[in-house]
Every structure is written in structure tokens, then in C-alpha cells.
Design a protein around this motif. Structure first.
Motif, PDB file in Angstrom:
ATOM      1  N   GLY A 160     -51.915  12.381  -9.147  1.00  0.00           N
ATOM      2  CA  GLY A 160     -53.229  12.722  -9.658  1.00  0.00           C
ATOM      3  C   GLY A 160     -53.638  11.988 -10.914  1.00  0.00           C
ATOM      4  N   ILE A 161     -52.841  10.991 -11.320  1.00  0.00           N
ATOM      5  CA  ILE A 161     -53.108  10.254 -12.557  1.00  0.00           C
ATOM      6  C   ILE A 161     -53.612   8.848 -12.224  1.00  0.00           C
ATOM      7  N   VAL A 162     -54.651   8.418 -12.905  1.00  0.00           N
ATOM      8  CA  VAL A 162     -55.173   7.070 -12.697  1.00  0.00           C
ATOM      9  C   VAL A 162     -54.160   6.062 -13.235  1.00  0.00           C
ATOM     10  N   PRO A 163     -53.689   5.138 -12.399  1.00  0.00           N
ATOM     11  CA  PRO A 163     -52.663   4.180 -12.844  1.00  0.00           C
ATOM     12  C   PRO A 163     -53.220   3.120 -13.784  1.00  0.00           C
ATOM     13  N   ALA A 200     -59.909   9.041 -17.733  1.00  0.00           N
ATOM     14  CA  ALA A 200     -59.770   7.895 -16.835  1.00  0.00           C
ATOM     15  C   ALA A 200     -60.306   8.194 -15.440  1.00  0.00           C
ATOM     16  N   PHE A 201     -60.129   9.408 -14.962  1.00  0.00           N
ATOM     17  CA  PHE A 201     -60.611   9.743 -13.624  1.00  0.00           C
ATOM     18  C   PHE A 201     -62.134   9.732 -13.563  1.00  0.00           C
ATOM     19  N   SER A 202     -62.780  10.353 -14.517  1.00  0.00           N
ATOM     20  CA  SER A 202     -64.244  10.381 -14.492  1.00  0.00           C
ATOM     21  C   SER A 202     -64.821   8.986 -14.707  1.00  0.00           C
ATOM     22  N   LEU A 203     -64.164   8.160 -15.522  1.00  0.00           N
ATOM     23  CA  LEU A 203     -64.633   6.774 -15.680  1.00  0.00           C
ATOM     24  C   LEU A 203     -64.481   6.017 -14.372  1.00  0.00           C
ATOM     25  N   LEU A 204     -63.343   6.149 -13.720  1.00  0.00           N
ATOM     26  CA  LEU A 204     -63.102   5.464 -12.459  1.00  0.00           C
ATOM     27  C   LEU A 204     -64.165   5.832 -11.426  1.00  0.00           C
ATOM     28  N   VAL A 205     -64.427   7.116 -11.276  1.00  0.00           N
ATOM     29  CA  VAL A 205     -65.428   7.563 -10.302  1.00  0.00           C
ATOM     30  C   VAL A 205     -66.813   7.054 -10.691  1.00  0.00           C
ATOM     31  N   ALA A 206     -67.153   7.133 -11.966  1.00  0.00           N
ATOM     32  CA  ALA A 206     -68.475   6.680 -12.417  1.00  0.00           C
ATOM     33  C   ALA A 206     -68.680   5.198 -12.146  1.00  0.00           C
ATOM     34  N   VAL A 207     -67.652   4.387 -12.369  1.00  0.00           N
ATOM     35  CA  VAL A 207     -67.788   2.950 -12.131  1.00  0.00           C
ATOM     36  C   VAL A 207     -67.917   2.663 -10.633  1.00  0.00           C
ATOM     37  N   VAL A 208     -67.165   3.375  -9.808  1.00  0.00           N
ATOM     38  CA  VAL A 208     -67.297   3.225  -8.361  1.00  0.00           C
ATOM     39  C   VAL A 208     -68.723   3.565  -7.927  1.00  0.00           C
ATOM     40  N   VAL A 240     -64.984   8.037  -2.880  1.00  0.00           N
ATOM     41  CA  VAL A 240     -64.546   8.931  -3.957  1.00  0.00           C
ATOM     42  C   VAL A 240     -63.567   9.975  -3.425  1.00  0.00           C
ATOM     43  N   LEU A 241     -63.832  10.483  -2.235  1.00  0.00           N
ATOM     44  CA  LEU A 241     -62.896  11.427  -1.628  1.00  0.00           C
ATOM     45  C   LEU A 241     -61.555  10.752  -1.347  1.00  0.00           C
ATOM     46  N   LYS A 242     -61.605   9.565  -0.743  1.00  0.00           N
ATOM     47  CA  LYS A 242     -60.375   8.860  -0.388  1.00  0.00           C
ATOM     48  C   LYS A 242     -59.571   8.471  -1.615  1.00  0.00           C
ATOM     49  N   LEU A 243     -60.214   7.957  -2.650  1.00  0.00           N
ATOM     50  CA  LEU A 243     -59.452   7.543  -3.833  1.00  0.00           C
ATOM     51  C   LEU A 243     -58.836   8.755  -4.528  1.00  0.00           C
ATOM     52  N   SER A 244     -59.510   9.891  -4.453  1.00  0.00           N
ATOM     53  CA  SER A 244     -58.951  11.123  -5.032  1.00  0.00           C
ATOM     54  C   SER A 244     -57.710  11.541  -4.258  1.00  0.00           C
ATOM     55  N   GLU A 245     -57.767  11.439  -2.933  1.00  0.00           N
ATOM     56  CA  GLU A 245     -56.597  11.737  -2.098  1.00  0.00           C
ATOM     57  C   GLU A 245     -55.456  10.787  -2.405  1.00  0.00           C
ATOM     58  N   GLN A 246     -55.796   9.506  -2.586  1.00  0.00           N
ATOM     59  CA  GLN A 246     -54.765   8.513  -2.896  1.00  0.00           C
ATOM     60  C   GLN A 246     -54.122   8.773  -4.254  1.00  0.00           C
ATOM     61  N   LEU A 247     -54.936   9.150  -5.234  1.00  0.00           N
ATOM     62  CA  LEU A 247     -54.381   9.446  -6.559  1.00  0.00           C
ATOM     63  C   LEU A 247     -53.387  10.599  -6.486  1.00  0.00           C
ATOM     64  N   ALA A 304     -66.099  19.100  -9.989  1.00  0.00           N
ATOM     65  CA  ALA A 304     -64.853  18.432  -9.615  1.00  0.00           C
ATOM     66  C   ALA A 304     -64.379  17.536 -10.746  1.00  0.00           C
ATOM     67  N   PRO A 305     -63.738  18.100 -11.766  1.00  0.00           N
ATOM     68  CA  PRO A 305     -63.323  17.310 -12.927  1.00  0.00           C
ATOM     69  C   PRO A 305     -62.027  16.518 -12.741  1.00  0.00           C
ATOM     70  N   ASP A 306     -61.326  16.733 -11.633  1.00  0.00           N
ATOM     71  CA  ASP A 306     -60.051  16.044 -11.411  1.00  0.00           C
ATOM     72  C   ASP A 306     -59.891  15.749  -9.921  1.00  0.00           C
ATOM     73  N   PRO A 307     -58.893  14.935  -9.546  1.00  0.00           N
ATOM     74  CA  PRO A 307     -58.746  14.562  -8.140  1.00  0.00           C
ATOM     75  C   PRO A 307     -58.591  15.750  -7.191  1.00  0.00           C
ATOM     76  N   ALA A 308     -57.818  16.746  -7.589  1.00  0.00           N
ATOM     77  CA  ALA A 308     -57.613  17.899  -6.712  1.00  0.00           C
ATOM     78  C   ALA A 308     -58.923  18.633  -6.449  1.00  0.00           C
ATOM     79  N   ALA A 309     -59.717  18.814  -7.483  1.00  0.00           N
ATOM     80  CA  ALA A 309     -61.004  19.485  -7.316  1.00  0.00           C
ATOM     81  C   ALA A 309     -61.964  18.641  -6.498  1.00  0.00           C
ATOM     82  N   MET A 310     -61.875  17.310  -6.646  1.00  0.00           N
ATOM     83  CA  MET A 310     -62.740  16.426  -5.872  1.00  0.00           C
ATOM     84  C   MET A 310     -62.397  16.508  -4.392  1.00  0.00           C
ATOM     85  N   VAL A 311     -61.098  16.550  -4.075  1.00  0.00           N
ATOM     86  CA  VAL A 311     -60.682  16.694  -2.680  1.00  0.00           C
ATOM     87  C   VAL A 311     -61.143  18.037  -2.120  1.00  0.00           C
TER      88      VAL A 311
END
Length: 231
Positions: free
Chosen positions: A114-117, A41-49, A101-108, A70-77
Motif C-alpha cells: 500500500g506504499i508508493v514506491p 505520495a498516494f494522493s499526488l500519484l493519483v492526481a498526476v494520473v 486508478v483502481l488498478k494502480l491501487s490494487e497493485q500498490l 478514498a484517502p489510501d489505496p485500500a479505500a480506493m479499491v
């Protein structure tokens, strides 16, 4: 929203015509799926953005390296805005997208562990995520019958009469009203791919359209005759 270069249908399809139209697309491409590369879900979310004003092909080229680092929000941040930007600078709006992408990773991380809602309101509260992006994630990852209306689907909805509307939301509502509920979820992919490869913006290839009969596009017969095919 870009203006359509060819005329739209003069009326909306009936529900029966809409079923015939969608059924034709389904039979021709039963296994249609997103052309974006993603693994969760995280990689799909980022790809669509990242796909806004960019082709799926161009996005896939940059996300291969981005998701490796950066396969997950923590790594992306941890990668940071400049690190993200370095991966995606070949696609449109890369600077703004790196920030989002940085901000949404921080928000997640801060709001969702760290989970896509799997919730529209929560998704749309994330940086760079609008209704269309949220609908894609809800449809593809969480099995909801959400209809994401991009430029291709907006064009098809108006040109064919499947769901005429002056706004993306009006087209979305029309699609939900006319497409049979059991076909609504996969229709997202059938329509996008049909608009991308057959019912193109400036040069619709009506001679190879599997949904030619129920389509209400006023120039379809002229295009067919110009190609030398029988109407």
C-alpha cells in the motif's frame, strides 16, 4: 504530442545561457510548487494520473471529494471503479482513468504493502503511470532531480532553445544536460508555470518574460514591438 504553433529556436542555448534563463525564472518565482492538491505520495500519484489531458484546476475540483472518500489505496479499491468514476466524470478520459486508478491501487496493495514506491521502474509498472508521472512523484515526494516533461516544458525546450528535441525524452535529456545540477529539481515547477502563464502555446507574452534576454525564440522581438514595448 501536439504540434507547436510557433517557430522554435534555431539553435540550443549554451550552458551559460541556460543558467541565466533558469536563474531568471527562479528569482521571479522562488517558491514555485505544484498546483495540484495532494497530501501524500498516494494522493499526488493519483492526481498526476488524473491530470493527463486535464487542467490542474479541474483535477483539484474532483479530487477533493475523491480523496475524502478514498484517502489510501485500500479505500480506493473499496470505492471501486464506478465509485471512482462518479467522482471524476467531469475531466477528460475519466472512464479510462477510473480503471487505472483502481488498478494502480490494487497493485500498490499487492506489490508494495500500500506504499508508493520511490523507484522509477516500480512506479512505471503501475497502471496509468508513464515516465512523466513517475518523474513528478520522484521529484516532488522523494527529492530526486527528475525532470517531468509535459506539453508546456516540451514547448519551452524547443521554442526558447533551452533544450530542443523532437521527443519528450530528447527534451528531458537536453534539460538535464544544460540546467545546472543544483537547479534541476525545482526547474520542473519554474518551467511548467512559465509555460502555463507566460510562454503560452499560441500567444507567448514576451513583454513580461523575465527570461527575455537569454531566450532564443526567433519572434520574441516582433512580439515585443507589436505590444509597443521597447526591444
Amino acid at each position: 504530442m501536439v504540434l507547436m504553433s510557433l517557430p522554435s529556436a534555431r539553435r540550443a542555448m549554451t550552458r551559460a545561457q541556460a543558467r541565466d534563463f533558469i536563474t531568471s525564472l527562479a528569482e521571479a518565482n522562488p517558491d514555485a510548487e505544484s498546483e495540484l492538491d495532494y497530501s501524500d505520495a498516494f494522493s499526488l500519484l493519483v492526481a498526476v494520473v488524473l491530470s493527463a489531458q486535464a487542467t490542474d484546476k479541474s483535477v483539484n475540483k474532483v479530487t477533493a471529494g475523491l480523496f475524502a472518500d478514498a484517502p489510501d489505496p485500500a479505500a480506493m479499491v473499496a470505492l471501486g471503479e464506478e465509485g471512482i468514476a462518479a467522482h471524476i466524470r467531469t475531466i477528460g478520459l475519466w472512464r479510462a482513468k477510473a480503471k487505472n486508478v483502481l488498478k494502480l491501487s490494487e497493485q500498490l496493495l499487492a506489490l508494495h504493502d500500500g506504499i508508493v514506491p520511490a523507484d522509477r521502474a516500480a512506479l512505471e509498472a503501475l497502471a496509468g503511470v508513464g515516465r512523466k508521472t513517475a518523474s513528478v512523484v520522484l521529484n516532488v515526494m522523494f527529492g530526486e532531480s527528475a525532470m517531468a516533461v509535459d506539453t508546456h516544458i516540451f514547448r519551452l525546450g524547443n521554442r526558447t532553445g533551452l533544450a530542443p528535441g523532437k521527443t519528450t525524452r530528447a527534451v528531458e535529456d537536453g534539460l538535464i544536460k544544460r540546467i545546472p545540477p543544483d537547479m534541476l529539481r525545482p526547474s520542473h515547477h519554474w518551467l511548467i508555470l512559465h509555460g502555463r502563464y507566460v510562454c503560452k502555446a499560441r500567444s507567448p507574452e514576451c513583454w513580461r518574460c523575465v527570461a527575455f534576454t537569454p531566450c532564443l525564440f526567433p519572434l520574441k522581438t516582433q512580439i515585443l514591438e507589436r505590444k509597443g514595448e521597447p526591444a
